[in-house]
Design a protein around this motif. Structure first.
Motif, PDB file in Angstrom:
ATOM      1  N   VAL A  39       0.730  -1.266  -0.077  1.00  7.57           N
ATOM      2  CA  VAL A  39       0.022  -0.001  -0.058  1.00  7.57           C
ATOM      3  C   VAL A  39       0.882   1.205  -0.057  1.00  7.57           C
ATOM      4  CG1 VAL A  39      -1.910  -1.290   1.138  1.00  7.57           C
ATOM      5  CG2 VAL A  39      -0.310   0.082   2.562  1.00  7.57           C
TER       6      VAL A  39
ATOM      7  N   GLN B  54      -1.096   6.746   1.153  1.00  3.75           N
ATOM      8  CA  GLN B  54      -2.504   6.998   1.496  1.00  3.75           C
ATOM      9  C   GLN B  54      -3.486   5.739   1.814  1.00  3.75           C
ATOM     10  OE1 GLN B  54      -0.912   8.922  -1.117  1.00  3.75           O
ATOM     11  NE2 GLN B  54      -0.413  10.306   0.484  1.00  3.75           N
ATOM     12  N   HIS B  55      -2.476   4.751   1.991  1.00  2.00           N
ATOM     13  CA  HIS B  55      -3.119   3.358   2.187  1.00  2.00           C
ATOM     14  C   HIS B  55      -3.878   2.706   1.023  1.00  2.00           C
ATOM     15  CE1 HIS B  55      -2.200   2.939   6.663  1.00  2.00           C
ATOM     16  NE2 HIS B  55      -1.767   4.099   6.542  1.00  2.00           N
ATOM     17  N   ARG B  56      -3.646   3.112  -0.301  1.00  2.00           N
ATOM     18  CA  ARG B  56      -4.303   2.529  -1.155  1.00  2.00           C
ATOM     19  C   ARG B  56      -3.403   1.474  -1.606  1.00  2.00           C
ATOM     20  NH1 ARG B  56      -4.190   8.417  -4.195  1.00  2.00           N
ATOM     21  NH2 ARG B  56      -1.889   7.841  -4.034  1.00  2.00           N
ATOM     22  N   THR B  57      -4.039   0.282  -2.066  1.00  2.00           N
ATOM     23  CA  THR B  57      -3.495  -0.793  -2.763  1.00  2.00           C
ATOM     24  C   THR B  57      -2.803  -0.559  -3.842  1.00  2.00           C
ATOM     25  OG1 THR B  57      -4.949  -2.207  -1.373  1.00  2.00           O
ATOM     26  CG2 THR B  57      -3.710  -3.472  -3.091  1.00  2.00           C
TER      27      THR B  57
ATOM     28  N   ARG C 172       4.352   3.281  -7.089  1.00  2.00           N
ATOM     29  CA  ARG C 172       2.937   3.547  -7.448  1.00  2.00           C
ATOM     30  C   ARG C 172       2.646   3.281  -9.139  1.00  2.00           C
ATOM     31  NH1 ARG C 172       3.008   7.855  -4.000  1.00  2.00           N
ATOM     32  NH2 ARG C 172       3.378   9.366  -5.745  1.00  2.00           N
TER      33      ARG C 172
END
Length: 509
Positions: A76, A79-82, A367
């Motif tokens: 992640v 921003q704790h987005r996978t 990312r």
């Protein structure tokens, strides 16, 4: 069996090696400084290779009740987005156990110590401090100890001493060994919370890939949760003692949690290091576990490395004590385990760097790249694989250009028959696996050497494993490492006879 082995330190490595030695009838004295198991959680992960060692020790079934398999790895961003997910779909791996398992170390240590009651040749003595270890004569080691309860001072002798006494090992200092630094020194905050509430998170390991605050999160048990955060240079564990301070870094995971249902188990800072002792032996004194190596936590192999040490050394030492094996086999302990430990340490460093280094540029690249990793053929399987590297060539690993890639690897604990696996037949003993049918003479030779014979069938996994490697026969060591792969049974028996003296080895149940 002659001689006595003293084990200094009753952590998982020390108790495991004592139990494995006891399975061969070796007399063992375990000396532990503390009166009780250290109650604070430390290690939380082990793989199926180490789970298999727990099976040899005799606590696999009990361990299943105090552990939980983990589903895989999720990356992640800040921003704790996978950004990537590697999910396990198989319940068990090639050894018959889950490939990744989470647990509380104190629970495991209680299991291991309780299991010593099944080992009549082991004496366990706690609340004693070893103050000196020295090589007394060519065949004896002297140990000085202080009983912390009675104040009594005592001197003992043993045939061998195994130093399993941790990172600050007295035994390591006694033999003049020093840690070699492999270039890793980071301060991390470790937080363990007991939460009487479901948080609703995916039940795998979460790696926060953020150079601003790299972190790892995992659910260890039904109620216990673990976080690890990298600390900035100006931060200390005291900065995060209060629930409010913890919320400042753990908050994204605790949105569904009520403060009155959270108990702080531990908040502590640790300096994670990558180090390995320059030598692991001085004559009859050996180092195992954290006394010999320290591994960063990124691949969860710290405790496992010590268990591998125990599995590697125990059968060799038992064989030498029983005169079944020549004393020279003890030279292979460091030859085999040190390069393997260094490889795993460097792998842990590399994984940590890939996940957390590179500054903001690294965050951007992760990312961009991580979501596409699933498109790379075989990468997910590699990321989730628990298989560790094969051992280097030694007198007990007979690798050659014709032996194929299996020599030096851990032979799979594959099914044999309907309800059994390889370990049910061969654990703790040499084994001959073959696609051929043995003659009466060959079988008698195997019996004389104490080698278990398993003639595989065409539908067996081990049969397929042999034929895939273009070999008909293999010699498997008592620690299940493939010692030799050959074209004929005679080649295997010849290799076995060059190492094993003609006395039958029978492990005590």
């Amino acid at each position: 069996m002659t001689g006595r082995v003293i084990v200094v330190g009753a952590g998982p490595t020390g108790v495991a090696v004592a139990t494995l030695l006891a399975s061969y009838g070796v007399e063992v004295l375990v000396l532990e400084r503390w009166a009780e198991v250290y109650s604070q959680p430390r290690a939380v992960h082990l793989d199926d290779e180490v789970y298999r060692i727990l099976g040899w020790v005799g606590v696999a079934r009990e361990f299943a009740r105090i552990s939980r398999p983990t589903l895989g790895l999720r990356l992640v961003d800040g921003q704790h987005r996978t950004i990537a997910e590697f999910r396990r779909h198989e319940r068990t791996g090639r050894h018959g156990y889950p490939e990744a398992n989470l647990f509380d170390q104190p629970d495991l240590e209680v299991l291991l110590r309780a299991n010593l009651a099944n080992c009549p040749s082991v004496t366990f003595q706690s609340d004693v401090e070893v103050t000196a270890v020295r090589q007394l004569t060519a065949d004896a080691v002297q140990v000085d100890l202080h009983d912390r309860t009675t104040g009594q001072v005592e001197t003992l002798t043993a045939s061998y001493v195994l130093g399993c006494d941790g990172a600050n090992s007295l035994v390591r200092r006694a033999i003049g060994a020093r840690f070699r630094d492999l270039g890793f020194d980071q301060r991390w905050l470790v937080v363990d919370l007991d939460i009487d509430q479901e948080l609703g998170h995916w039940d795998g390991v979460h790696q926060l890939c953020d150079t601003g605050r790299a972190a790892t999160y995992l659910r260890v048990g039904a109620r216990r949760h673990r976080w690890e955060f990298r600390l900035a240079d100006d931060e200390d564990q005291e900065d995060f003692r209060t629930p409010g301070a913890l919320r400042s870094i753990i908050g994204p995971w605790l949105r569904a949690a009520d403060d009155d249902r959270i108990d702080i188990v531990r908040v502590a800072s640790y300096t994670f290091r990558a180090q390995v002792a320059d030598r692991w032996r001085d004559r009859r004194i050996f180092l195992l576990g954290d006394a010999a190596h320290l591994t960063p936590p990124f691949i969860g192999q710290g405790l496992g490395a010590g268990m591998r040490d125990a599995a590697n050394l125990s059968w060799k030492l038992a064989g030498v004590l029983d005169a079944r094996l020549p004393e020279q086999v003890l030279d292979t302990y460091q030859q085999e385990r040190r390069p393997h430990a260094i490889h795993m340490i460097r792998l842990a460093k590399a994984v940590g760097a890939i996940m957390t280094n590179g500054g903001r540029t690294g965050d951007v690249l992760r990312r961009l790249i991580a979501p596409r990793l699933s498109l790379v053929p075989g990468l997910a399987a590699r990321v989730l694989s628990s298989e560790t590297p094969r051992l280097t060539r030694t007198g007990l690993v007979r690798r050659s250009r014709w032996s194929g890639g299996v020599v030096g690897t851990l032979c799979a604990n594959a099914p044999v028959g309907i309800e059994q696996r390889l370990d049910d037949h061969a654990a703790g003993r040499f084994a001959l696996l073959t696609t051929q049918h043995l003659t009466a003479f060959q079988r008698a030779e195997a019996v004389a050497l104490g080698v278990v014979v398993l003639e595989t069938k065409p539908r067996d996994r081990l049969h397929h494993w042999l034929t895939q490697g273009r070999r008909t026969s293999a010699l498997i060591r008592p620690d299940s490492i493939v010692m030799l792969a050959a074209d004929t049974v005679d080649d295997v028996l010849l290799a076995a006879s060059a190492v094993i003296r003609r006395r039958r080895l029978v492990a005590v149940p």
